[in-house]
Design an enzyme around this catalytic site. Structure first.
Site, PDB file in Angstrom:
ATOM      1  N   GLN A 184      39.538  38.254  34.238  1.00  0.00           N
ATOM      2  CA  GLN A 184      40.547  38.893  35.099  1.00  0.00           C
ATOM      3  C   GLN A 184      41.615  39.625  34.280  1.00  0.00           C
ATOM      4  OE1 GLN A 184      40.979  35.094  37.608  1.00  0.00           O
ATOM      5  NE2 GLN A 184      41.389  36.703  39.100  1.00  0.00           N
ATOM      6  N   CYS A 231      42.335  35.541  45.830  1.00  0.00           N
ATOM      7  CA  CYS A 231      42.037  35.844  44.425  1.00  0.00           C
ATOM      8  C   CYS A 231      43.002  36.904  43.933  1.00  0.00           C
ATOM      9  CB  CYS A 231      40.599  36.348  44.294  1.00  0.00           C
ATOM     10  SG  CYS A 231      40.122  36.711  42.594  1.00  0.00           S
ATOM     11  N   LEU A 232      43.548  36.685  42.741  1.00  0.00           N
ATOM     12  CA  LEU A 232      44.489  37.657  42.182  1.00  0.00           C
ATOM     13  C   LEU A 232      43.819  39.001  41.921  1.00  0.00           C
ATOM     14  CD1 LEU A 232      46.349  35.262  39.715  1.00  0.00           C
ATOM     15  CD2 LEU A 232      47.242  36.211  41.858  1.00  0.00           C
ATOM     16  N   GLU A 276      36.776  29.788  39.807  1.00  0.00           N
ATOM     17  CA  GLU A 276      36.987  30.332  38.455  1.00  0.00           C
ATOM     18  C   GLU A 276      35.664  30.473  37.711  1.00  0.00           C
ATOM     19  OE1 GLU A 276      39.719  31.581  38.129  1.00  0.00           O
ATOM     20  OE2 GLU A 276      40.889  30.423  39.555  1.00  0.00           O
ATOM     21  N   HIS A 303      33.854  33.576  38.461  1.00  0.00           N
ATOM     22  CA  HIS A 303      34.362  34.751  37.733  1.00  0.00           C
ATOM     23  C   HIS A 303      33.630  34.922  36.403  1.00  0.00           C
ATOM     24  CE1 HIS A 303      37.775  36.338  39.992  1.00  0.00           C
ATOM     25  NE2 HIS A 303      38.329  35.141  40.120  1.00  0.00           N
TER      26      HIS A 303
HETATM   27  O1  GNR Z   1      45.801  31.704  42.982  1.00  0.00           O
HETATM   28  C1  GNR Z   1      44.700  31.496  43.487  1.00  0.00           C
HETATM   29  N1  GNR Z   1      44.625  30.759  44.613  1.00  0.00           N
HETATM   30  C2  GNR Z   1      43.424  30.293  45.141  1.00  0.00           C
HETATM   31  C3  GNR Z   1      43.434  29.797  46.441  1.00  0.00           C
HETATM   32  C4  GNR Z   1      42.277  29.307  46.993  1.00  0.00           C
HETATM   33  C5  GNR Z   1      41.117  29.294  46.271  1.00  0.00           C
HETATM   34  C6  GNR Z   1      41.088  29.795  44.989  1.00  0.00           C
HETATM   35  C7  GNR Z   1      42.233  30.294  44.420  1.00  0.00           C
HETATM   36  S1  GNR Z   1      42.199  30.901  42.798  1.00  0.00           S
HETATM   37  C8  GNR Z   1      43.487  32.079  42.888  1.00  0.00           C
HETATM   38  C9  GNR Z   1      43.740  32.721  41.528  1.00  0.00           C
HETATM   39  C10 GNR Z   1      42.506  33.460  41.095  1.00  0.00           C
HETATM   40  O2  GNR Z   1      42.179  34.534  41.515  1.00  0.00           O
HETATM   41  N2  GNR Z   1      41.740  32.859  40.235  1.00  0.00           N
HETATM   42  O3  GNR Z   1      40.596  33.439  39.826  1.00  0.00           O
HETATM   43 NI    NI Z   2      39.950  34.682  41.453  1.00  0.00          NI
END
Ligand code: GNR
Ligand code: NI
Length: 188
Positions: free
Chosen positions: A70, A113-114, A156, A159
């Site tokens: 990421q 997801c960010l 994660e 990813h």
């Molecule tokens: O911040 C995050 N919150 C989240 C909420 C529910 C399930 C998974 C996550 S991970 C995410 C951050 C992120 O994108 N990690 O890859």
């Molecule tokens: Ni994510």
């Protein structure tokens, strides 16, 4: 929060400090997010520096987990902190994580997801997993995960194989999500 980390650069005898750095978080449809990340040979100071930057980036976002891809680094490295706001920080580091066992039982969870900002939808995953990974110090450990820990480590680890939570949704929902993120990016 700790602002500096020290390490030896191999040229000098004396350890020196390196300021931690915020890294840019990639968002869809960046093709880098689809890459399969490579295993890490040795958990050395460079890998630890990457994890330090990733945690700082994750806390700033804010998020509860972050995979190296990421921030554009295709290594099998994850950071996470599942502590609640009122609890002290509990940073976790995972290098080369593997799933040793997953329960037949599954549970839905509303994920975000960010790398897919402002999109939230339910994903069904095994409710319990047994994992093996290397720590910040390169030690190999095995652990059982359930609840939010199980959800987050599976999110994660996806990813690391180029898989986003929207890949678990219908094609229609996935395409709508990417469209929304593109529109937000244009407006910004
Ligand atoms: O911040 C995050 N919150 C989240 C909420 C529910 C399930 C998974 C996550 S991970 C995410 C951050 C992120 O994108 N990690 O890859
Ligand atoms: Ni994510």
């Amino acid at each position: 929060m700790r602002l500096f980390v020290s390490y030896l650069d191999g040229r000098e005898q004396r350890p020196y400090v390196r300021p931690m750095a915020l890294r840019e978080i990639l968002v869809v449809p960046d093709p880098t997010l689809k890459k399969v990340s490579a295993r890490v040979d040795v958990v050395d100071d460079a890998v630890r520096a990457l994890m330090d930057d990733m945690l700082e980036t994750m806390y700033a976002a804010p998020g509860i987990g972050l995979a190296a891809i990421q921030v554009g680094v295709a290594k099998r490295v994850i950071v996470m902190d599942l502590a609640r706001a009122e609890e002290p920080p509990a940073p976790q580091h995972f290098v080369n994580p593997e799933i040793l066992w997953a329960s037949e039982e599954t549970a839905p969870y509303e994920e975000g997801c960010l790398s897919v900002p402002e999109i939230y939808d339910e994903v069904e995953r095994p409710s319990q997993v047994k994992i093996r990974y290397q720590t910040y110090h390169g030690e190999t450990v095995e652990e059982d995960a359930e609840g939010l820990y199980a959800v987050c480590i599976q999110h994660e680890m996806d990813h690391l194989d180029g898989v986003l939570f929207i890949d678990h949704l219908s094609r229609l929902k996935r395409e709508q999500a990417v469209k929304k993120v593109k529109k937000q990016a244009k407006a910004a």
